[in-house]
Motif scaffolding. Structure first.
Motif, PDB file in Angstrom:
ATOM      1  N   THR A   1      16.930   5.113   5.504  1.00  0.00           N
ATOM      2  CA  THR A   1      18.332   4.714   5.711  1.00  0.00           C
ATOM      3  C   THR A   1      18.584   3.346   5.092  1.00  0.00           C
ATOM      4  OG1 THR A   1      18.340   5.912   7.799  1.00  0.00           O
ATOM      5  CG2 THR A   1      20.133   4.358   7.450  1.00  0.00           C
ATOM      6  N   THR A   2      17.655   2.413   5.317  1.00  0.00           N
ATOM      7  CA  THR A   2      17.790   1.060   4.752  1.00  0.00           C
ATOM      8  C   THR A   2      17.803   1.125   3.231  1.00  0.00           C
ATOM      9  OG1 THR A   2      16.619   0.150   6.670  1.00  0.00           O
ATOM     10  CG2 THR A   2      16.770  -1.258   4.719  1.00  0.00           C
ATOM     11  N   VAL A   3      16.891   1.900   2.664  1.00  0.00           N
ATOM     12  CA  VAL A   3      16.828   2.038   1.197  1.00  0.00           C
ATOM     13  C   VAL A   3      18.120   2.667   0.680  1.00  0.00           C
ATOM     14  CG1 VAL A   3      15.574   3.077  -0.740  1.00  0.00           C
ATOM     15  CG2 VAL A   3      14.307   2.220   1.239  1.00  0.00           C
ATOM     16  N   ARG A   4      18.591   3.705   1.369  1.00  0.00           N
ATOM     17  CA  ARG A   4      19.798   4.413   0.932  1.00  0.00           C
ATOM     18  C   ARG A   4      21.024   3.501   1.008  1.00  0.00           C
ATOM     19  NH1 ARG A   4      19.341   8.674   4.123  1.00  0.00           N
ATOM     20  NH2 ARG A   4      20.860   7.965   5.656  1.00  0.00           N
ATOM     21  N   ARG A   5      21.077   2.638   2.036  1.00  0.00           N
ATOM     22  CA  ARG A   5      22.241   1.757   2.226  1.00  0.00           C
ATOM     23  C   ARG A   5      22.233   0.552   1.291  1.00  0.00           C
ATOM     24  NH1 ARG A   5      23.447  -0.263   7.893  1.00  0.00           N
ATOM     25  NH2 ARG A   5      25.404  -0.773   6.853  1.00  0.00           N
ATOM     26  N   ALA A   6      21.081   0.234   0.725  1.00  0.00           N
ATOM     27  CA  ALA A   6      21.000  -0.952  -0.145  1.00  0.00           C
ATOM     28  C   ALA A   6      21.776  -0.729  -1.443  1.00  0.00           C
ATOM     29  CB  ALA A   6      19.540  -1.271  -0.453  1.00  0.00           C
ATOM     30  N   ASP A   7      22.706  -1.649  -1.725  1.00  0.00           N
ATOM     31  CA  ASP A   7      23.509  -1.557  -2.956  1.00  0.00           C
ATOM     32  C   ASP A   7      22.741  -2.105  -4.152  1.00  0.00           C
ATOM     33  OD1 ASP A   7      26.283  -0.758  -1.836  1.00  0.00           O
ATOM     34  OD2 ASP A   7      25.654  -2.401  -0.545  1.00  0.00           O
ATOM     35  N   VAL A   8      21.886  -3.077  -3.887  1.00  0.00           N
ATOM     36  CA  VAL A   8      21.077  -3.687  -4.952  1.00  0.00           C
ATOM     37  C   VAL A   8      19.627  -3.745  -4.476  1.00  0.00           C
ATOM     38  CG1 VAL A   8      20.716  -5.725  -6.401  1.00  0.00           C
ATOM     39  CG2 VAL A   8      23.036  -5.131  -5.671  1.00  0.00           C
ATOM     40  N   ILE A   9      18.715  -3.207  -5.284  1.00  0.00           N
ATOM     41  CA  ILE A   9      17.284  -3.289  -4.970  1.00  0.00           C
ATOM     42  C   ILE A   9      16.580  -3.993  -6.121  1.00  0.00           C
ATOM     43  CG2 ILE A   9      15.152  -1.954  -4.664  1.00  0.00           C
ATOM     44  CD1 ILE A   9      16.800   0.091  -3.079  1.00  0.00           C
TER      45      ILE A   9
ATOM     46  N   GLY B   1       4.932   1.432  -0.510  1.00  0.00           N
ATOM     47  CA  GLY B   1       5.220   2.698   0.155  1.00  0.00           C
ATOM     48  C   GLY B   1       6.619   2.751   0.748  1.00  0.00           C
ATOM     49  N   ASP B   2       7.353   1.630   0.673  1.00  0.00           N
ATOM     50  CA  ASP B   2       8.649   1.520   1.342  1.00  0.00           C
ATOM     51  C   ASP B   2       9.697   2.500   0.814  1.00  0.00           C
ATOM     52  OD1 ASP B   2       8.350  -1.041   3.085  1.00  0.00           O
ATOM     53  OD2 ASP B   2       7.532  -1.602   1.151  1.00  0.00           O
ATOM     54  N   PHE B   3       9.552   2.945  -0.425  1.00  0.00           N
ATOM     55  CA  PHE B   3      10.590   3.771  -1.049  1.00  0.00           C
ATOM     56  C   PHE B   3      10.261   5.262  -1.052  1.00  0.00           C
ATOM     57  CE2 PHE B   3      10.626  -0.437  -3.137  1.00  0.00           C
ATOM     58  CZ  PHE B   3      11.893  -0.854  -2.749  1.00  0.00           C
ATOM     59  N   ASN B   4       9.025   5.620  -0.654  1.00  0.00           N
ATOM     60  CA  ASN B   4       8.571   7.007  -0.802  1.00  0.00           C
ATOM     61  C   ASN B   4       9.444   8.019  -0.078  1.00  0.00           C
ATOM     62  OD1 ASN B   4       6.535   5.964  -2.337  1.00  0.00           O
ATOM     63  ND2 ASN B   4       4.900   6.286  -0.851  1.00  0.00           N
ATOM     64  N   ALA B   5       9.776   7.730   1.181  1.00  0.00           N
ATOM     65  CA  ALA B   5      10.582   8.672   1.967  1.00  0.00           C
ATOM     66  C   ALA B   5      11.951   8.880   1.328  1.00  0.00           C
ATOM     67  CB  ALA B   5      10.734   8.175   3.405  1.00  0.00           C
ATOM     68  N   ALA B   6      12.546   7.783   0.841  1.00  0.00           N
ATOM     69  CA  ALA B   6      13.873   7.873   0.212  1.00  0.00           C
ATOM     70  C   ALA B   6      13.802   8.640  -1.112  1.00  0.00           C
ATOM     71  CB  ALA B   6      14.447   6.478  -0.004  1.00  0.00           C
ATOM     72  N   ILE B   7      12.703   8.450  -1.847  1.00  0.00           N
ATOM     73  CA  ILE B   7      12.513   9.180  -3.117  1.00  0.00           C
ATOM     74  C   ILE B   7      12.399  10.682  -2.833  1.00  0.00           C
ATOM     75  CG2 ILE B   7      10.895   9.594  -5.031  1.00  0.00           C
ATOM     76  CD1 ILE B   7      10.319   6.509  -4.945  1.00  0.00           C
TER      77      ILE B   7
ATOM     78  N   TRP C   1       0.866  -1.168   0.000  1.00  0.00           N
ATOM     79  CA  TRP C   1       0.000   0.000   0.000  1.00  0.00           C
ATOM     80  C   TRP C   1       0.909   1.226   0.000  1.00  0.00           C
ATOM     81  CZ3 TRP C   1      -4.801  -0.941  -1.034  1.00  0.00           C
ATOM     82  CH2 TRP C   1      -5.788   0.037  -0.853  1.00  0.00           C
ATOM     83  N   PRO C   2       0.619   2.235  -0.817  1.00  0.00           N
ATOM     84  CA  PRO C   2       1.526   3.396  -0.904  1.00  0.00           C
ATOM     85  C   PRO C   2       1.747   4.120   0.424  1.00  0.00           C
ATOM     86  CG  PRO C   2      -0.045   3.418  -2.715  1.00  0.00           C
ATOM     87  CD  PRO C   2      -0.485   2.326  -1.786  1.00  0.00           C
ATOM     88  N   SER C   3       0.796   3.979   1.362  1.00  0.00           N
ATOM     89  CA  SER C   3       0.913   4.704   2.640  1.00  0.00           C
ATOM     90  C   SER C   3       1.596   3.870   3.725  1.00  0.00           C
ATOM     91  CB  SER C   3      -0.481   5.119   3.118  1.00  0.00           C
ATOM     92  OG  SER C   3      -1.280   3.970   3.309  1.00  0.00           O
ATOM     93  N   LYS C   4       2.075   2.664   3.384  1.00  0.00           N
ATOM     94  CA  LYS C   4       2.707   1.801   4.388  1.00  0.00           C
ATOM     95  C   LYS C   4       4.182   1.573   4.050  1.00  0.00           C
ATOM     96  CE  LYS C   4       0.244  -1.956   5.512  1.00  0.00           C
ATOM     97  NZ  LYS C   4      -0.697  -3.071   5.317  1.00  0.00           N
ATOM     98  N   ALA C   5       5.014   1.548   5.070  1.00  0.00           N
ATOM     99  CA  ALA C   5       6.444   1.286   4.865  1.00  0.00           C
ATOM    100  C   ALA C   5       6.996   0.497   6.034  1.00  0.00           C
ATOM    101  CB  ALA C   5       7.206   2.602   4.717  1.00  0.00           C
ATOM    102  N   GLU C   6       7.653  -0.633   5.758  1.00  0.00           N
ATOM    103  CA  GLU C   6       8.255  -1.441   6.831  1.00  0.00           C
ATOM    104  C   GLU C   6       9.717  -1.067   7.072  1.00  0.00           C
ATOM    105  OE1 GLU C   6       6.570  -5.748   7.112  1.00  0.00           O
ATOM    106  OE2 GLU C   6       7.180  -5.405   5.049  1.00  0.00           O
ATOM    107  N   ILE C   7      10.333  -0.415   6.087  1.00  0.00           N
ATOM    108  CA  ILE C   7      11.751  -0.062   6.206  1.00  0.00           C
ATOM    109  C   ILE C   7      11.917   1.445   6.095  1.00  0.00           C
ATOM    110  CG2 ILE C   7      12.763  -2.240   5.447  1.00  0.00           C
ATOM    111  CD1 ILE C   7      12.831  -1.062   2.587  1.00  0.00           C
TER     112      ILE C   7
END
Length: 234
Positions: free
Chosen positions: A143-151, A164-170, A134-140
């Motif tokens: 920081t986790t998204v930013r640190r991931a070398d491969v997604i 929704g996990d990537f929205n904050a990082a985007i 769901w776009p409004s939900k994020a489990e990570i």
């Protein structure tokens, strides 16, 4: 066109759990370090079961630390899964305890907000993130998204709509969709799932209907081979 032929009636909820678990098993096979043996699991529901079973199928897992909000359920889940997966599953008291210093981290919760601080994740960790669809939900967290070398996504298009996990990082400019890879491309060897042992790798799954169909076809084939199920009178 021709009308579709009804072949079988299959309980879809459980099928969905198997399907999602199988996708993560495949992703773990091509993304986690070959020597991965310590797992952190967030979630004690039905998805968490199939996720853990899939990971234990593709890696020699020696220890699992599981966190869920309900202490009794957490204890019961740990006892049942120790037996089911043939490995040591122990309950822990905080989400960060489950996520920190693991080879593989599984997120399979209904949480709307990030579960743990991404700074605690070890280099070389592989994450399977399957709860939020769901776009409004994020489990990570970002920081986790930013640190991931491969997604890697089960489907980039579906994840753009549903994850929704990537929205904050985007929003922070720490991630853009052009960085994501598709699981199918990793499986064909067109993309790499892990370049070095130190890479942090992340698999995001929102679930694909085509995987349901593939899974159902395989179940039907096995049922026929082993003469399981009930023949329906139509």
């Amino acid at each position: 066109g021709k009308t579709g032929q009804l072949l079988a009636i299959i309980e879809a909820n459980y099928l969905g759990q198997l399907r999602t678990g199988a996708a993560s098993g495949v992703a773990t096979e091509v993304m986690a370090r070959p020597d991965a043996k310590i797992v952190g699991l967030l979630g004690t529901g039905l998805q968490a079961r199939t996720q853990l079973k899939a990971v234990c199928t593709v890696r020699r897992i020696e220890r699992v630390e599981v966190y869920g909000r309900d202490p009794e359920r957490r204890e019961r889940f740990a006892a049942e899964m120790s037996e089911y997966c043939g490995t040591q599953v122990v309950p822990v008291h905080a989400p960060d305890e489950a996520a920190d210093e693991k080879d593989i981290v599984i997120c399979a919760t209904t949480s709307r907000v990030p579960l743990f601080d991404g700074r605690g994740i070890d280099e070389g960790t592989h994450l399977n993130v399957v709860g939020s669809n769901w776009p409004s939900k994020a489990e990570i967290d970002q920081t986790t998204v930013r640190r991931a070398d491969v997604i890697v996504c089960d489907s980039i298009e579906a994840c753009q709509k549903e994850a929704g996990d990537f929205n904050a990082a985007i929003e922070e400019g720490a991630f853009e969709w052009s960085k994501a890879r598709e699981l199918s491309a990793v499986l064909t060897g067109n993309e790499t799932g892990r370049a070095t042992p130190e890479d942090i790798t992340l698999f995001k799954s929102v679930g694909l209907a085509v995987a349901d169909v593939a899974m159902a076809a395989r179940i039907l084939q096995r049922d026929r081979e082993e003469e399981l199920g009930i023949e329906l009178p139509f």
